[in-house]
Design a protein around this motif. Structure first.
Motif, PDB file in Angstrom:
ATOM      1  N   ASN A 181       1.349  11.779  -6.660  1.00 32.11           N
ATOM      2  CA  ASN A 181       1.000  11.823  -5.299  1.00 32.11           C
ATOM      3  C   ASN A 181       1.979  12.993  -4.529  1.00 32.11           C
ATOM      4  OD1 ASN A 181      -1.353  10.474  -5.213  1.00 32.11           O
ATOM      5  ND2 ASN A 181      -0.223   8.397  -5.101  1.00 32.11           N
ATOM      6  N   PHE A 224       1.346   4.004  -3.334  1.00 31.99           N
ATOM      7  CA  PHE A 224       1.262   5.584  -3.088  1.00 31.99           C
ATOM      8  C   PHE A 224       2.338   6.251  -3.373  1.00 31.99           C
ATOM      9  CE2 PHE A 224       1.265   9.594  -0.697  1.00 31.99           C
ATOM     10  CZ  PHE A 224       0.103  10.060  -1.253  1.00 31.99           C
ATOM     11  N   GLU A 269       0.830  -1.219  -0.060  1.00 32.37           N
ATOM     12  CA  GLU A 269       0.115   0.071  -0.033  1.00 32.37           C
ATOM     13  C   GLU A 269       0.827   1.322   0.091  1.00 32.37           C
ATOM     14  OE1 GLU A 269      -3.728  -1.423   2.488  1.00 32.37           O
ATOM     15  OE2 GLU A 269      -2.135  -1.012   3.517  1.00 32.37           O
TER      16      GLU A 269
END
Length: 154
Positions: free
Chosen positions: A28, A22, A18
């Motif tokens: 991001n 990201f 995870e």
């Protein structure tokens, strides 16, 4: 040239996959950069991070002055680490290592930045008076934003 070091460690309540998902997406960067810096990606190929990837962006780090910055991802190993280096921008040197390690409760993320400023003695004064504190503010903002995104454990 005086080289400075900034190191932060953060424990995230998220799997390494995870976290990697990201942080391996350049889009991001805007999410974890303070809004008052007006960070905008100008160009990147839209792909997940890989060695050789070039990312260009603009931002306003001080006094609303817009600067151009070009970063290249020099090395990357999925779910473990990546390094970005400034190729063009405000620093004489910017080398940023990002490490991800699985833990019992999630992921330990470590950032290590080595940086140097141009202008010799004046650059050292600017680091003491402005840059060091600005970087701390930026990384504190990132920490708080990431805590919210991943519900980090302290």
């Amino acid at each position: 040239m005086k080289v400075y070091k900034l190191e932060t460690v953060q424990h995230l309540n998220a799997t390494i996959e995870e976290c990697w998902d990201f942080f391996s997406s350049p889009k991001n960067l805007q999410t974890i950069t303070p809004k008052d810096m007006t960070f905008e990606i100008q160009d990147y190929d839209g792909k997940r991070m890989y060695p050789g990837q070039v990312i260009t962006y603009t931002l306003k780090p001080l006094l609303g002055i817009k600067i151009n910055w070009m970063t290249i991802i020099t090395v990357s190993e999925e779910n473990k680490y990546f390094v970005d280096e400034q190729r063009f921008g405000p620093y004489a040197l910017w080398h940023h290592k990002h490490f991800f390690e699985p833990t019992e409760n999630g992921t330990k993320m470590t950032d290590i930045v080595h940086y140097a400023l141009p202008l010799g003695f004046l650059g050292r004064i600017m680091n003491t008076l402005v840059v060091k504190n600005k970087l701390k503010t930026i990384f504190d903002y990132r920490r708080n934003t990431i805590d919210g995104l991943f519900k980090a454990k302290t």
